[in-house]
Design an enzyme around this catalytic site. Structure first.
Site, short mmCIF file in Angstrom:
data_model
loop_
_atom_site.label_atom_id
_atom_site.label_comp_id
_atom_site.label_asym_id
_atom_site.label_seq_id
_atom_site.Cartn_x
_atom_site.Cartn_y
_atom_site.Cartn_z
N ASP A 1 0.93 -1.14 0.08
CA ASP A 1 -0.01 -0.12 -0.23
C ASP A 1 1.01 1.25 0.17
OD1 ASP A 1 -2.38 -1.44 -0.11
OD2 ASP A 1 -2.28 -1.64 2.12
N ASP B 1 -6.67 -1.22 -4.92
CA ASP B 1 -7.91 -1.05 -3.91
C ASP B 1 -8.92 0.09 -4.78
OD1 ASP B 1 -6.58 -2.49 -2.41
OD2 ASP B 1 -5.70 -0.84 -1.26
#
Length: 155
Positions: free
Chosen positions: A115, A133
């Site tokens: 991330d 995402d």
């Protein structure tokens, strides 16, 4: 064929960014994304679980559930590809799969999802995510909106 291209392109873009983030030293993060006036910060986070590290101590579950879900969505898209029309549905599922493939690659080969950015707005400041995402969320939202419109129109 264009929908397969969408999947590959979106997954490749996200995986390229993840690789670029991985190549940088941990000490360089967090840092501001140039040109965003501090509205987007870059991070180098490794998430071995689901959102917010949920089930990080169960790697086999964290790998198998996304694999099953991605396979199911791929099957949905495969079934739709045999039919005429429903372009928005096909496009939405391709977007979801682009993000899912990227994150699934991370889970299977890195054993964590990379991330790398956070929007500096309200409660989003505490959340670090990746383009995969966003693709999953965007594709699901498009699919939901299309289905709602279809349902309202059919009434």
């Amino acid at each position: 064929m264009i929908f397969i291209g969408v999947i590959v392109l979106l997954a490749a873009v996200d995986l390229f960014i993840k690789s670029s983030i991985e190549e940088q030293e941990e000490s360089q993060f967090p840092k501001e994304l140039k040109g965003t006036n501090g509205k987007i910060l870059l991070y180098k986070n490794h998430n071995p679980g689901f959102s917010f590290g949920f089930l990080k101590d169960r790697p086999e579950v964290v790998q198998m559930i996304p694999l099953i879900v991605a396979t199911f969505i791929g099957g949905m898209l495969g079934g739709l590809l045999k039919t005429k029309g429903r372009i928005a549905d096909k496009f939405a599922l391709a977007i979801v799969l682009g993000g899912a493939v990227s994150n699934l690659y991370d889970r299977l080969f890195r054993h964590y999802v990379v991330d790398y950015f956070s929007l500096q707005f309200g409660k989003l400041k505490k959340v670090v995510f990746n383009l995969g995402d966003i693709f999953i969320f965007l594709g699901a939202a498009i699919y939901l909106i299309v289905e709602l419109i279809r349902t309202i129109r059919d009434r």
